[in-house]
Scaffold this motif. Structure first.
Motif, PDB file in Angstrom:
ATOM      1  N   PHE A   1       0.849  -1.188   0.000  1.00 36.26           N
ATOM      2  CA  PHE A   1       0.000   0.000   0.000  1.00 36.26           C
ATOM      3  C   PHE A   1       0.882   1.233   0.000  1.00 36.26           C
ATOM      4  O   PHE A   1       1.604   1.507   0.946  1.00 36.26           O
ATOM      5  N   LYS A   2       0.818   1.985  -1.099  1.00 32.88           N
ATOM      6  CA  LYS A   2       1.610   3.202  -1.245  1.00 32.88           C
ATOM      7  C   LYS A   2       0.667   4.397  -1.247  1.00 32.88           C
ATOM      8  O   LYS A   2      -0.303   4.432  -2.008  1.00 32.88           O
ATOM      9  N   SER A   3       0.971   5.390  -0.405  1.00 31.04           N
ATOM     10  CA  SER A   3       0.059   6.522  -0.290  1.00 31.04           C
ATOM     11  C   SER A   3       0.743   7.688   0.394  1.00 31.04           C
ATOM     12  O   SER A   3       1.697   7.508   1.161  1.00 31.04           O
ATOM     13  N   ALA A   4       0.227   8.890   0.094  1.00 29.01           N
ATOM     14  CA  ALA A   4       0.662  10.097   0.789  1.00 29.01           C
ATOM     15  C   ALA A   4      -0.381  10.538   1.810  1.00 29.01           C
ATOM     16  O   ALA A   4      -0.238  11.595   2.434  1.00 29.01           O
ATOM     17  N   LEU A   5      -1.426   9.756   2.004  1.00 26.56           N
ATOM     18  CA  LEU A   5      -2.451  10.081   2.989  1.00 26.56           C
ATOM     19  C   LEU A   5      -1.870  10.003   4.400  1.00 26.56           C
ATOM     20  O   LEU A   5      -0.933   9.245   4.656  1.00 26.56           O
ATOM     21  N   PRO A   6      -2.428  10.762   5.347  1.00 23.98           N
ATOM     22  CA  PRO A   6      -1.975  10.655   6.734  1.00 23.98           C
ATOM     23  C   PRO A   6      -2.341   9.287   7.318  1.00 23.98           C
ATOM     24  O   PRO A   6      -3.509   8.896   7.301  1.00 23.98           O
ATOM     25  N   VAL A   7      -1.348   8.569   7.828  1.00 25.81           N
ATOM     26  CA  VAL A   7      -1.568   7.224   8.359  1.00 25.81           C
ATOM     27  C   VAL A   7      -0.891   7.113   9.723  1.00 25.81           C
ATOM     28  O   VAL A   7       0.257   7.516   9.894  1.00 25.81           O
ATOM     29  N   LEU A   8      -1.621   6.547  10.689  1.00 32.15           N
ATOM     30  CA  LEU A   8      -1.066   6.245  12.007  1.00 32.15           C
ATOM     31  C   LEU A   8      -1.115   4.726  12.183  1.00 32.15           C
ATOM     32  O   LEU A   8      -2.183   4.117  12.079  1.00 32.15           O
ATOM     33  N   ILE A   9       0.041   4.118  12.440  1.00 32.79           N
ATOM     34  CA  ILE A   9       0.152   2.664  12.579  1.00 32.79           C
ATOM     35  C   ILE A   9       0.401   2.334  14.050  1.00 32.79           C
ATOM     36  O   ILE A   9       1.290   2.911  14.684  1.00 32.79           O
ATOM     37  N   LEU A  10      -0.378   1.403  14.591  1.00 37.41           N
ATOM     38  CA  LEU A  10      -0.275   1.015  15.991  1.00 37.41           C
ATOM     39  C   LEU A  10       0.064  -0.462  16.088  1.00 37.41           C
ATOM     40  O   LEU A  10      -0.615  -1.299  15.490  1.00 37.41           O
ATOM     41  N   THR A  11       1.115  -0.794  16.833  1.00 39.88           N
ATOM     42  CA  THR A  11       1.496  -2.196  17.009  1.00 39.88           C
ATOM     43  C   THR A  11       1.730  -2.487  18.480  1.00 39.88           C
ATOM     44  O   THR A  11       2.033  -1.596  19.272  1.00 39.88           O
ATOM     45  N   GLY A  12       1.588  -3.783  18.835  1.00 39.21           N
ATOM     46  CA  GLY A  12       1.865  -4.232  20.190  1.00 39.21           C
ATOM     47  C   GLY A  12       3.146  -5.045  20.208  1.00 39.21           C
ATOM     48  O   GLY A  12       3.340  -5.933  19.367  1.00 39.21           O
ATOM     49  N   GLU A  13       4.012  -4.766  21.140  1.00 36.90           N
ATOM     50  CA  GLU A  13       5.327  -5.415  21.192  1.00 36.90           C
ATOM     51  C   GLU A  13       5.228  -6.938  21.228  1.00 36.90           C
ATOM     52  O   GLU A  13       6.044  -7.636  20.626  1.00 36.90           O
ATOM     53  N   LEU A  14       4.208  -7.473  21.917  1.00 38.03           N
ATOM     54  CA  LEU A  14       4.089  -8.919  22.116  1.00 38.03           C
ATOM     55  C   LEU A  14       2.902  -9.501  21.342  1.00 38.03           C
ATOM     56  O   LEU A  14       2.370 -10.548  21.729  1.00 38.03           O
ATOM     57  N   ASP A  15       2.530  -8.874  20.267  1.00 40.51           N
ATOM     58  CA  ASP A  15       1.391  -9.333  19.472  1.00 40.51           C
ATOM     59  C   ASP A  15       1.695 -10.698  18.866  1.00 40.51           C
ATOM     60  O   ASP A  15       2.671 -10.852  18.124  1.00 40.51           O
ATOM     61  N   PRO A  16       0.849 -11.730  19.138  1.00 34.78           N
ATOM     62  CA  PRO A  16       1.107 -13.069  18.600  1.00 34.78           C
ATOM     63  C   PRO A  16       0.557 -13.289  17.200  1.00 34.78           C
ATOM     64  O   PRO A  16       0.742 -14.361  16.626  1.00 34.78           O
ATOM     65  N   VAL A  17      -0.119 -12.293  16.645  1.00 28.91           N
ATOM     66  CA  VAL A  17      -0.770 -12.436  15.333  1.00 28.91           C
ATOM     67  C   VAL A  17      -0.153 -11.510  14.301  1.00 28.91           C
ATOM     68  O   VAL A  17       0.232 -11.934  13.204  1.00 28.91           O
ATOM     69  N   THR A  18      -0.071 -10.230  14.641  1.00 32.06           N
ATOM     70  CA  THR A  18       0.481  -9.235  13.718  1.00 32.06           C
ATOM     71  C   THR A  18       1.621  -8.502  14.432  1.00 32.06           C
ATOM     72  O   THR A  18       1.422  -7.424  14.979  1.00 32.06           O
ATOM     73  N   PRO A  19       2.805  -9.087  14.443  1.00 30.39           N
ATOM     74  CA  PRO A  19       3.929  -8.525  15.201  1.00 30.39           C
ATOM     75  C   PRO A  19       4.367  -7.165  14.657  1.00 30.39           C
ATOM     76  O   PRO A  19       4.004  -6.779  13.545  1.00 30.39           O
ATOM     77  N   PRO A  20       5.153  -6.425  15.442  1.00 31.84           N
ATOM     78  CA  PRO A  20       5.563  -5.076  15.038  1.00 31.84           C
ATOM     79  C   PRO A  20       6.241  -5.006  13.678  1.00 31.84           C
ATOM     80  O   PRO A  20       6.170  -3.965  13.005  1.00 31.84           O
ATOM     81  N   ARG A  21       6.906  -6.077  13.237  1.00 37.58           N
ATOM     82  CA  ARG A  21       7.586  -6.006  11.943  1.00 37.58           C
ATOM     83  C   ARG A  21       6.587  -5.785  10.794  1.00 37.58           C
ATOM     84  O   ARG A  21       6.958  -5.252   9.743  1.00 37.58           O
ATOM     85  N   TYR A  22       5.331  -6.190  10.979  1.00 35.45           N
ATOM     86  CA  TYR A  22       4.321  -5.939   9.953  1.00 35.45           C
ATOM     87  C   TYR A  22       4.078  -4.440   9.800  1.00 35.45           C
ATOM     88  O   TYR A  22       3.945  -3.924   8.693  1.00 35.45           O
ATOM     89  N   GLY A  23       4.008  -3.747  10.946  1.00 30.52           N
ATOM     90  CA  GLY A  23       3.828  -2.301  10.893  1.00 30.52           C
ATOM     91  C   GLY A  23       4.998  -1.609  10.228  1.00 30.52           C
ATOM     92  O   GLY A  23       4.828  -0.661   9.448  1.00 30.52           O
ATOM     93  N   THR A  24       6.204  -2.088  10.511  1.00 29.87           N
ATOM     94  CA  THR A  24       7.402  -1.518   9.889  1.00 29.87           C
ATOM     95  C   THR A  24       7.383  -1.711   8.380  1.00 29.87           C
ATOM     96  O   THR A  24       7.765  -0.812   7.618  1.00 29.87           O
ATOM     97  N   GLU A  25       6.922  -2.881   7.935  1.00 33.58           N
ATOM     98  CA  GLU A  25       6.837  -3.138   6.495  1.00 33.58           C
ATOM     99  C   GLU A  25       5.849  -2.185   5.824  1.00 33.58           C
ATOM    100  O   GLU A  25       6.141  -1.625   4.759  1.00 33.58           O
ATOM    101  N   ILE A  26       4.696  -1.973   6.439  1.00 32.35           N
ATOM    102  CA  ILE A  26       3.705  -1.058   5.871  1.00 32.35           C
ATOM    103  C   ILE A  26       4.246   0.361   5.837  1.00 32.35           C
ATOM    104  O   ILE A  26       4.092   1.091   4.851  1.00 32.35           O
ATOM    105  N   LEU A  27       4.908   0.766   6.925  1.00 27.46           N
ATOM    106  CA  LEU A  27       5.444   2.120   7.035  1.00 27.46           C
ATOM    107  C   LEU A  27       6.416   2.438   5.907  1.00 27.46           C
ATOM    108  O   LEU A  27       6.461   3.575   5.402  1.00 27.46           O
ATOM    109  N   SER A  28       7.177   1.455   5.462  1.00 26.52           N
ATOM    110  CA  SER A  28       8.228   1.701   4.469  1.00 26.52           C
ATOM    111  C   SER A  28       7.691   2.171   3.126  1.00 26.52           C
ATOM    112  O   SER A  28       8.433   2.770   2.340  1.00 26.52           O
TER     113      SER A  28
END
Length: 519
Positions: free
Chosen positions: A431-458
């Motif tokens: 997903f590539k966009s210039a829209l304002p986006v806020l990504i929230l992750t949980g350090e110990l998430d067993p389903v969607t770990p923080p690295r997923y948020g980092t990938e989207i952010l890139s």
């Protein structure tokens, strides 16, 4: 000064005139008030008239809202063919803003799952939306196939696919004939009202756009949780003109095939959570290495599944329940979603190894029943089979994990039967966009770990990622997060948010006994 009789007459006439005008004013005010009060049963937005309603489920506190049914073509390709195909109704609700004059844009809650219904689940997260409701209405649309939107209800599927009861998934995966029979029975039930191939994320995205246009084409502030973050990204990619801002809580990157990494993510989260126990002297002394003990318990159950007498947490009625390695996996996975239930695991595993399985199984209904009651298995298959199943591959390295490849094998088998269409060619593109986006992750998430948020952010040029220390899956309700989201929606400036409050977060300490974390 003495008032002459003529003055009394003038004064009396003036009072009569004033009284007459006052009576007229009160009469007009009363009529206006009555009109407002009678009109409070309705809300008009664009072309849509909504009626006063109550949303939620029997297990939650209800929320007052305004609801309607919104008709769309089941197959959006029919929309330009004189509407020849079936039409279905979507349940749409608005939770009103507290403001007398709310903003023109709407905050839109996109539920998780897949299989969750927004109007059912909103009351559970309503507190997180309190800051944004100060200036905005909240829009809820039950995604097609869920809740009040032509739900693809199959009791057998709902009890296996989204109760997270891995023992049943394993049994069905090992007995393909039984699974195929179950699926055919389910399809026979729902085909009179639905064609499952039209219940994917892509279809839901077109539904949301149709609803938005009917509401007068307001901009949307999308707030997606878990699977809802996939819906948010897909909608924003296809209809960017309809989006003002995006909040992605516990996000799923577009590149991910849902289910492919569940086993690995759970294992990583368990190791991290149990490491916190080992780092605490009292916990380490009481339980030792809880991860190693869990693996011993799993091996023991593989050799010999067991049963235990367990009291129902609501009725206290005793019943005998089986504990298999697959059921253990399903239970542990749900325990890890939330920090407070995670804190119970060292104690539960310790007791189970002593032969006391009742505490572990006793929590099963509490951690699984509400999930299963709100998830729609048929819709989950429509999403998974259309969008992910052909990309799922069993991983030999996952064979010895708690979950193994059970979920992957289930979908591979089920999707050979379940009707589905090919996904759009660009569906799994970042997903590539210039829209304002806020990504929230949980350090110990067993389903969607923080690295997923980092990938989207890139892939985003106007985004910020906030990681919550010690937290699990879904952090929208955690401490100061609602206020941060409210500020973000207000200012559209994620990078300027003062998120120091997150530094105070930590995982709840493990229970050392049934009284809590104290020694």
């Amino acid at each position: 000064m003495r008032i002459k009789p003529s003055h009394w007459v003038v004064l009396l006439l003036a009072l009569v005139a004033i009284g007459s005008q006052l009576i007229k004013y009160i009469d007009r005010w009363s009529k206006a008030t009555a009109s407002v009060e009678s009109g409070s049963d309705q809300l008009q937005l664009g072309q849509v008239t909504l009626q006063s309603c109550t949303i939620g489920t029997a297990t939650q506190a209800s929320v007052q809202a305004y609801c309607t049914e919104f008709e769309v073509p089941e197959n959006h390709a029919d929309a330009h063919a004189d509407n020849q195909g079936r039409r279905i109704k979507l349940k749409v609700a608005i939770v009103k803003s507290e403001a007398a004059k709310p903003g023109d844009d709407l905050v839109t809650f996109l539920d998780g799952g897949p299989g969750g219904a927004a109007t059912d689940d909103y009351p559970a997260v309503a507190g997180a939306f309190a800051p944004v409701r100060r200036q905005h209405h909240v829009l809820l649309v039950d995604q097609r196939g869920t809740g009040g939107s032509n739900a693809l209800d199959c009791p057998q599927l709902d009890a296996t696919t989204y109760k997270q009861s891995a023992d049943q998934l394993g049994q069905l995966t090992n007995d393909k004939a039984k699974m195929h029979s179950l699926l055919r029975d389910c399809l026979a039930e729902i085909r009179s009202k639905a064609d499952p191939q039209f219940y994917s994320t892509t279809d839901a995205v077109h539904d949301l756009e149709a609803v938005r246009r009917a509401l007068g084409s307001p901009k949307l502030n999308l707030v997606g949780i878990s699977y809802g973050t996939r819906v948010a990204q897909q909608y924003a990619a296809r209809f960017p003109e309809g989006v003002r801002s995006i909040v992605l809580d516990s996000p799923v990157p577009n590149s991910l095939a849902l289910g492919q990494e569940h086993a690995r993510n759970l294992e990583d989260a368990l190791k991290a959570q149990f490491a916190l126990c080992r780092a605490q002297a009292e916990c380490r002394q009481r339980f030792g290495d809880s991860y190693a003990q869990l693996k011993i318990l799993q091996a023991r159950l593989r050799e010999q599944p067991t049963t235990a007498q367990v009291a129902d947490p609501n009725t206290f009625h005793l019943s005998e329940r089986a504990l298999t390695p697959e059921r253990l996996a399903g239970l542990v996975r749900l325990y890890t979603y939330n920090g407070y239930t995670s804190a119970l695991m060292p104690l539960m595993i310790h007791e189970a190894l002593k032969g006391n399985y009742a505490p572990l199984l006793g929590q099963e209904q509490l951690v699984t029943s509400d999930v299963s009651s709100r998830m729609t298995g048929g819709m989950g298959l429509s999403v998974g089979c259309s969008e992910d199943a052909d990309l799922l591959t069993s991983n030999e390295a996952d064979r010895d994990t708690l979950m193994g490849n059970t979920m992957i094998e289930f979908f591979q088998t089920a999707c050979a039967i379940w009707p589905h269409r090919a996904r759009p060619a660009d569906f799994h593109q970042p997903f590539k966009s210039a829209l304002p986006v806020l990504i929230l992750t949980g350090e110990l998430d067993p389903v969607t770990p923080p690295r997923y948020g980092t990938e989207i952010l890139s892939a985003l040029s106007n985004a910020r990622l906030l990681n919550a220390p010690g937290q699990g899956h879904g952090i929208l309700m955690v401490r100061c997060v609602p206020e941060l989201v409210g500020e973000f929606v207000k200012t559209l400036n994620g990078k300027a948010l003062d998120a120091k409050c997150l530094e105070k977060l930590h995982a709840p300490p493990a229970f050392l006994n049934y009284n809590g974390a104290a020694p």
